[in-house]
Enzyme design. Structure first.
Site: not given
Ligand code: ATR
Length: 281
Positions: A20, A22, A71, A92, A107, A132-133, A136, A244
């Site tokens: 980290s 932070s 989180k 967070n 965030d 991503g979903a 974050a 970032g």
């Molecule tokens: P954060 O809180 O940082 O968002 P998270 O909730 O673990 O962490 O989310 C990680 C994101 O990275 C997710 O969208 C994950 O996709 P999945 O929902 O399908 O798991 C994405 N991610 C991680 N590794 C991946 C990979 N190899 N290919 C595609 N997406 C990936």
């Protein structure tokens, strides 16, 4: 500056936490404002997180930041939430106040503040693609929506999680399958990576950015490395990029103010301090 027996305490909880930035960030502001305070790394295993939340205020902590993997647990274990925490289901930042643990999600406002700082306002009513979903992504989509983006395409490997984001934020969000990512980029004004792809030790994001318009801005919330392969590709295409550190500094500013009662500033000198810390590793 050394600290006294009355020093105000805060820290970052994570598992692991050694990576980290932070402590460097908050330590910089503590020194700048000559506060009698300390901000420390708190390596807390998942099974110890709940008891730690009970103990930390008893030990004099004003609050903590919360990073992976805590989180969502922090959301469940806090009794009051700010609107951003409620919108994202993730916390967070925790403020301990008069026997209560208040859960915030800085965030969301941090990402909005970074956008105001670094992205042309003319793009703030248009289309964004979010990769991503996870937690974050929810913060980023919440921020984009509050800034007035008309259309947010959420591209995720696990489609149900992108659909869940639409259910949370409404019909301006479009869930898109991972394999359709390249097509989704056509006409997008902003591209934001919230996945862990591109982070040191993880595979790179492998997208063809050629369909992004020339005015598009590419944002990566990953800061280790500072220039991810995604940002390098965007630069080669002549696109504007944001790394970032912007979001990291802005979310931290709000947390710091909540614990220590001082509004610190995000400055180029702070950024240089963090860049040097990253290079020293
Ligand atoms: P954060 O809180 O940082 O968002 P998270 O909730 O673990 O962490 O989310 C990680 C994101 O990275 C997710 O969208 C994950 O996709 P999945 O929902 O399908 O798991 C994405 N991610 C991680 N590794 C991946 C990979 N190899 N290919 C595609 N997406 C990936």
């Amino acid at each position: 500056m050394t600290i006294s027996g009355e020093a105000k305490l805060a820290g970052v909880s994570g598992w692991p936490v050694a990576h980290s930035l932070s402590p460097r960030l908050h330590g910089y502001w503590i020194a700048e404002h000559r506060l009698d305070a300390a901000y420390v790394p708190l390596a807390i295993a998942p099974e110890d997180f709940a008891p730690a939340l009970t103990m930390l205020p008893k030990l004099g902590f004003r609050g903590i930041n919360v990073t992976l993997p805590h989180k969502e647990a922090a959301f469940r274990l806090t009794s009051e939430h700010d609107p951003a925490a409620l919108a994202t289901g993730a916390v967070n930042t925790i403020v301990f106040d008069k026997g209560k643990a208040i859960g915030r999600n800085t965030d969301v406002l941090g990402f909005s503040a970074m956008l105001r700082d670094q992205v042309p306002q003319s793009l703030m009513s248009k289309t964004a693609v979010v990769l991503g979903a996870g937690g974050a992504a929810r913060a980023v989509v919440g921020a984009l929506q509050s800034m007035g983006l008309a259309h947010v395409k959420v591209v995720n490997r696990t489609p149900e999680k992108a659909v869940a984001i639409r259910e949370l934020f409404g019909t301006s969000v479009d869930p898109i399958p991972w394999n359709d990512a390249n097509a989704a980029l056509a006409g997008a004004d902003l591209l934001v990576n919230t996945t862990s792809l591109g982070m040191r030790g993880q595979p790179d994001l492998d997208f063809d950015l050629s369909s992004l318009p020339g005015h598009a801005v590419v944002i990566d919330i990953v800061y280790r490395p500072l220039e991810t392969t995604l940002l390098t590709q965007a630069k080669h295409r002549g696109l504007r990029t944001v790394d970032g550190l912007g979001m990291l500094m802005h979310q931290a500013r709000l947390a710091f103010a909540g614990w220590f009662g001082v509004e610190p500033k995000v400055t180029p000198t702070l950024r240089a301090h963090l860049v040097a810390a990253l290079k020293a590793r």
